[in-house]
Design a protein around this motif. Structure first.
Motif, PDB file in Angstrom:
ATOM      1  N   LEU B 163      20.760  71.285  33.927  1.00 21.44           N
ATOM      2  CA  LEU B 163      21.585  72.069  34.858  1.00 21.44           C
ATOM      3  C   LEU B 163      21.069  73.500  34.955  1.00 21.44           C
ATOM      4  N   PHE B 164      20.731  74.036  33.786  1.00 17.33           N
ATOM      5  CA  PHE B 164      20.240  75.409  33.774  1.00 17.33           C
ATOM      6  C   PHE B 164      18.955  75.527  34.562  1.00 17.33           C
ATOM      7  N   GLU B 165      18.065  74.562  34.344  1.00 18.15           N
ATOM      8  CA  GLU B 165      16.780  74.642  35.049  1.00 18.15           C
ATOM      9  C   GLU B 165      16.987  74.530  36.553  1.00 18.15           C
ATOM     10  N   THR B 166      17.912  73.661  36.939  1.00 18.24           N
ATOM     11  CA  THR B 166      18.205  73.553  38.369  1.00 18.24           C
ATOM     12  C   THR B 166      18.614  74.891  38.936  1.00 18.24           C
ATOM     13  N   GLU B 167      19.543  75.519  38.221  1.00 25.82           N
ATOM     14  CA  GLU B 167      20.049  76.781  38.750  1.00 25.82           C
ATOM     15  C   GLU B 167      18.985  77.857  38.723  1.00 25.82           C
ATOM     16  N   ALA B 168      18.206  77.864  37.638  1.00 26.73           N
ATOM     17  CA  ALA B 168      17.200  78.922  37.513  1.00 26.73           C
ATOM     18  C   ALA B 168      16.083  78.743  38.521  1.00 26.73           C
ATOM     19  N   ARG B 170      16.445  77.456  41.530  1.00 27.70           N
ATOM     20  CA  ARG B 170      16.883  77.611  42.919  1.00 27.70           C
ATOM     21  C   ARG B 170      16.386  78.936  43.461  1.00 27.70           C
TER      22      ARG B 170
END
Lengths: 936, 213
Positions: B163-168, B170
């Motif tokens: 999830l963090f990687e997705t957000e980071a 983006r």
């Protein structure tokens, strides 16, 4: 045509019978005919009916063309026709048009001579000319309308011009004129027009002749006109003069300070000081009387720029209102971002889906099309990445999958660290094994790559130690003059070099000077340099937080610089923040991958906390999605839920994170389950209690509950009542981790903070639908804690928290209602409107329809048809004419024959009479001869 | 076998219900557990009280669950409601006077918990979760149920890291929004703000609760 059986006679009979005209029906209706009032009309009707019957019965009146391939319901033109009737109509038509033309073919038109006097034989040519000339003049003078001429409007035959002067109407005039005015008024009132004879009041009123009246009127009007002109001229002159003068005194007026201060509002900008000075100078010089100087100054003044009115300064009120509006606008924008609706800027990434939703709903939209918040953003976030993720890590896992058999695939991305035997262990996890294995389980496994290597330094620098020592070394250097120019640092090390010799207090000044020196408007490339400076500043602040004894004054003093730089270079700054967050996250996963290594720290230390604090202070944390805040919050959540508490420092760090979460969500009030969980756990760590795992209320996870290593965190109940809680000092707790001197005081502080935060979160979430479920467990947990040994202040905090939560719970229980989430209008059945083409052109294709050859053929056919029709018409015309000619010829011949016959008969009868007379003469002669001879 | 051949194992669902405890959403085998649970609850012949109990207990647990578990939970419940439309009363029920939640969380048998008369407030409240993804997923429950059932596989294998990687990762086109102004005094106050001014600054919890330096 109706085909009926039987002979013509039978048909006639039946038709007559049905029309009620047969003799039988006559007999029947004899009674009716008693009246016979309208006999003529009835007879007419009868004849019309008879005609109808005869025409029906005549088979040659109607022509029928037999159709092949009859299509029911199709109407084809010309199937039945009435040739006789049509011919009759044609004939009638020709008789009306062609025949008339034919008969008038030899007719010649004439011109009527209407010239004046032309047909009058008694006039001589001179007289004729004279008459015509006068006539012409009369005509032209009537027509032309000359504006220049005094064409007067009249009322009762009197000129209106007399009244038309504004000077004499009752409009506002000077007092002196009043009397005259009244007189004029009297004169002007409509109605009488009795012109008074002012010259001679004693004399009896003499009726003026019309000519005199008119003269008077004209004279008066001319006089008034003249007066008006004079007055206008004088006004113009005066105005011109004043204009001229004003220009001279204008600058004096403005230059006077007294006048300015006298005006209540600061209307105009304070005039140029130069000008005031010049004005003063002129005054001085005039006193000395040096005319030359004076002239020079005057000349200067002419070329001096004149004072211009500028935008007036805003009053304090207006400034306040503007400020308020600005704040309100910012708040509205924030609300919009929080709700994630409208043209929320950062949602642009979701491009097409957004656009689709923004489109106005149309009639044939299916209902679910405009259901808000479809799964597109969801796919964009979780799934989208998950897809490419699932392709990547699944390769890593494939080995594991083979080994682990059927269930291993289920473990999914959780592959990483867990080996086969551990999985088996997991399956038979039982309550007894509890803590340790759970600990292992709870740390969600991470990819293998993160395991190797040491922690990434949050700030890369090889001069950390040096500079820190340097600064320590020079305790109080003599305050030197700060240099005014600096090179723009290109890396963090450069910056450290620059600030190595500079006091902490001066560092913000240094940054300010660098910003000024490299202002983007000064040189190309400065923008990039300052963007780098933003990054460096963040790094430096983190570096300071890690190395300095008390970094907070420095960080606080640098923060406005960072804020200003972030405002100018938002994108770059955001990327730097995110990059730092990524490093933190990597470090965390690395720390989590060694759960049994007590040395590995999972909770953030001071630099990390400072970074998160700066994020909260700099970025708008209430947004629905924010590129910096969203990962920051996920990271904080991971810290809180997966970090293993090992020491008091960890606990303090976690509580600080909870506080940060509270601050982040203080406006948007979004749920943070991790924070509540951590707060509950921290209460369990710190407060003395005698709970067992099975007694724990609620459903929050408590992985480290009662673990022997954390027993030391619990507050020693012997110290409890003596220690008064204060605000916890983050720096001290984090630094004095090992020295246990103040530990108990810190523990009490932290417990107090936990209670306080729980109360605050309860207040924050009191409107949430699940408030009861969330805080019921909190309430019961706080209830079972052993509060007997608390000091008064702590006891008060505890009880007030419990009370406030209980009150809110009671209220929530009273008001809560079942969900009504599906309360939207029923979904309409999709109605698909038929495709309607307003330009439908038959079943042929467009190409066929627009084929030029076909077009030409069509035209040709039309032409042929028209030609034929025209020829036919012409033939018919010719035939008609021929018939007509023949008819007239026959008439003529007949007439001639009759005439001739008459003449012939006349002549012959005359001749016969003549012959008869001759014969009679002869006979008489003969008789006479006989008689003579007989006598002889 | 239970699914295909209607084999009954005594108290199977009661035991399964007991497995759904406070740790189930936090442990790392939760994805596997949910795959199996999806399978077990896939039969449409199950009594609705039983399915409701599972749904309600999961929703209770969700209140302390990490985002990754919530991502998994939301489509799971959505699918269950879609499969058992009689569960709709749990998300949509008309106004009742003096309403008391009838759900009994301590009852061991999933048939007796009376969960069907309760509501899924917990899931609804996640429409305000700090992660946008979860908020969006939670909003599914207030949309018309016109979507096809979700493929659970897409949602099972999330972790904080993913999830963090997705957000980071983006990217953002527009510059992200900032706070209106920096409250410099409140950033890291040295003493308690109470001591300094005599009044607390209301909107910043950090400076209110903590002391620095």
């Amino acid at each position: 045509m109706v085909k009926q059986g039987g002979s013509q006679l039978a048909q006639l009979k039946s038709a007559l019978h049905s029309a009620g005209l047969s003799r039988k029906s006559d007999a029947k209706s004899k009674k009716r005919k008693r009246g016979e009032v309208d006999g003529a009309a009835a007879r007419e009707k009868q004849t019309a009916r008879l005609q109808e019957i005869t025409s029906k019965l005549n088979p040659f009146e109607l022509k029928v063309t037999k159709q092949k391939m009859v299509v029911p319901g199709q109407k084809v033109k010309g199937v039945t026709g009435k040739p006789a009737a049509a011919a009759q109509i044609g004939l009638e038509q020709r008789r009306k048009t062609l025949l008339v033309e034919y008969q008038q073919r030899g007719r010649v038109g004439g011109i009527v001579d209407r010239r004046y006097g032309e047909n009058n034989p008694h006039l001589t040519p001179e007289e004729k000319m004279l008459k015509r000339f006068t006539h012409e003049r009369k005509k032209s003078s009537k027509l032309s309308y000359n504006l220049e001429d005094e064409e007067e409007l009249t009322h009762y035959g009197q000129s209106l011009n007399v009244l038309d002067d504004f000077e004499r109407t009752g409009l506002a005039l000077d007092d002196e004129d009043e009397v005259a005015e009244e007189e004029a008024e009297e004169e002007d009132h409509f109605g009488g027009f009795e012109e008074e004879d002012n010259d001679d009041p004693d004399a009896p009123p003499r009726k003026k002749s019309k000519a005199e009246v008119m003269d008077d009127v004209m004279a008066k009007s001319k006089m008034y006109k003249r007066e008006r002109q004079l007055q206008k001229e004088a006004d113009d002159n005066l105005r011109h003069e004043i204009d001229q003068e004003l220009r001279d005194i204008q600058h004096l007026l403005i230059g006077l300070p007294g006048l300015d201060s006298a005006s209540s509002k600061p209307h105009e900008e304070v005039p140029d000081s130069e000008e005031t000075l010049a004005a003063e100078e002129t005054a001085n010089k005039r006193q000395t009387g040096t005319d030359l100087e004076y002239d020079r100054l005057i000349r200067e003044l002419v070329y001096e720029q004149r004072a211009k009115p500028t935008d007036r300064l805003k009053t304090a009120e207006e400034v306040a209102i503007e400020e308020k509006e600005k704040l309100e606008k910012a708040e509205r924008a924030r609300q919009r971002r929080m709700n994630g609706d409208g043209d929320y800027d950062s949602d642009d990434e979701q491009g097409p889906s957004r656009k689709k939703r923004n489109r106005a709903p149309q009639a044939d939209d299916l209902d679910d099309d405009f259901a808000p918040e479809d799964d597109e953003p969801l796919l964009g976030v979780g799934l989208g990445v998950e897809i490419d993720k699932s392709s990547a890590p699944s390769e890593d896992e494939s080995e594991n999958e083979d080994a682990e058999g059927a269930f291993s695939g289920v473990a999914g991305a959780a592959g990483g660290r867990s080996s086969g035997d551990e999985d088996e262990e997991d399956e038979q996890t039982s309550e007894e094994e509890g803590d340790d294995s759970l600990q292992g389980d709870l740390s969600e496994s991470e990819p293998e790559s993160a395991l190797s290597g040491d922690e990434d330094a949050l700030v890369e620098s090889n001069k950390v130690g040096v500079t820190a020592e340097n600064r320590k070394g020079r305790e109080k250097p003599s305050r030197k003059e700060l240099p005014y120019t600096f090179n723009c640092p290109e890396s963090h090390d450069d910056f450290l070099d620059i600030v190595a010799e500079i006091d902490d207090e001066d560092i913000p000044t240094v940054v300010q000077r660098i910003r000024t020196l490299y202002h983007p408007s000064l040189a190309e490339g400065n923008k990039a340099k300052l963007e780098v400076l933003t990054t460096i500043l963040i790094e430096y602040m983190l570096h300071a937080a890690g190395s300095s004894d008390n970094p907070f004054p420095l960080i606080t003093s640098l923060s406005p610089q960072l804020f200003a730089l972030t405002k100018a270079y938002t994108g770059a700054s955001a990327r730097t923040f995110v990059a730092k967050l990524v490093i933190l996250q990597k470090n965390l996963t690395r720390g989590l991958s060694q759960p049994h290594d007590l040395g590995s720290r999972t909770f953030p230390r001071l630099p990390e906390l400072v970074l998160l604090r700066l994020i909260g202070a700099t970025w708008s944390t209430s947004d629905l999605w924010h590129p910096v805040v969203a990962p920051a919050m996920l990271l904080m959540g991971q810290y809180l839920s997966q970090g293993r508490v090992r020491s008091l420092g960890d606990l303090a760090s976690g509580l600080f994170l909870c506080t940060l979460f509270f601050q982040y969500q203080s406006l948007s009030r979004r749920l943070v389950p991790e924070a509540i969980n951590f707060l509950l756990n921290s209460c369990l760590f710190l407060a003395p209690h005698d709970l067992k795992r099975s007694d724990l209320p609620g459903s929050f996870p408590a992985p480290d509950f009662d673990s022997p290593s954390l027993r030391s965190l619990r507050i020693d109940s012997s110290h409890l009542d003596s220690l008064v809680p204060e605000s916890p000092n983050l720096l001290e707790i984090l630094r004095e981790d090992e020295s246990k001197g103040n530990a108990n005081q810190h523990k009490v502080n932290l417990l107090d903070t936990s209670f306080n935060l729980l109360g605050k979160f309860a207040e924050l979430y009191s409107a949430s639908e699940s408030f009861i479920e969330m805080f019921d467990q909190v309430h019961s947990l706080l209830g079972v804690l052993d509060t007997s040994g608390y000091s008064e202040a702590l006891e008060k905090r505890h009880s007030s928290t419990v009370d406030s939560i209980a009150r809110r719970l009671k209220f929530a229980r009273q008001t809560r209602q079942p969900l009504r989430l599906q309360d939207h209008k029923p979904i309409a059945i999709a109605s698909i409107a038929p495709k309607f083409d307003p330009n439908f052109g038959g079943w042929k294709s467009r190409e066929e329809r627009e084929d030029p050859a076909a077009e030409a053929a069509k035209l040709k056919t039309m032409y042929k048809k028209e030609k034929k029709a025209a020829v036919r018409e012409l033939r018919k015309d010719a035939k008609f004419l021929a018939n007509e000619k023949a008819r007239t010829q026959a008439e003529k011949d007949k007439e001639y024959n009759a005439k001739m016959a008459k003449a012939v008969s006349g002549i012959s009868s005359e001749r016969a009479e003549e012959k008869m007379a001759d014969r009679m003469k002869k006979i008489a002669k003969l008789r006479a001869g006989k008689n003579k001879s007989g006598k002889k | 076998m239970i699914k295909d051949y209607n084999l009954d194992y005594p108290d199977f669902y009661t035991r399964l219900y007991a497995f759904v405890d406070r740790n189930v959403l936090h442990v790392k085998y939760r994805a596997r557990f949910f795959r199996l649970m999806d399978l077990f609850l896939s039969s449409t012949h199950l009594p609705v009280q039983l399915v409701a109990s599972f749904v309600k207990r999961l929703s209770r647990l969700s209140l302390s669950a990490p985002p990754a578990a919530l991502i998994m939970l939301m489509p799971f419940v959505y699918n269950l409601i879609k499969r058992h439309p009689s569960l709709m009363v749990m998300i949509h029920q008309d106004h009742v006077d003096n309403y008391v939640d009838p759900f009994d969380p301590k009852e061991a048998s999933p048939l007796l918990t009376n969960a069907i008369a309760s509501s899924l407030w917990e899931l609804a409240s996640f429409q305000h979760h700090y992660s946008e993804t979860i908020a969006t997923l939670a909003r599914l429950f207030s949309n018309p149920f016109t979507k096809p059932p979700f493929l659970m596989e897409d949602f099972l294998d999330h972790t904080y890291t993913t999830l963090f990687e997705t957000e980071a990762k983006r990217t953002f086109k527009k510059d992200p929004a900032m706070t209106f102004e920096l409250k410099r005094d409140q950033l890291f106050p040295e003493g308690s703000s109470k001591d300094m001014n005599g009044l607390t600054l209301p909107d910043d919890a950090v400076s209110e609760l903590w002391v620095f330096g």
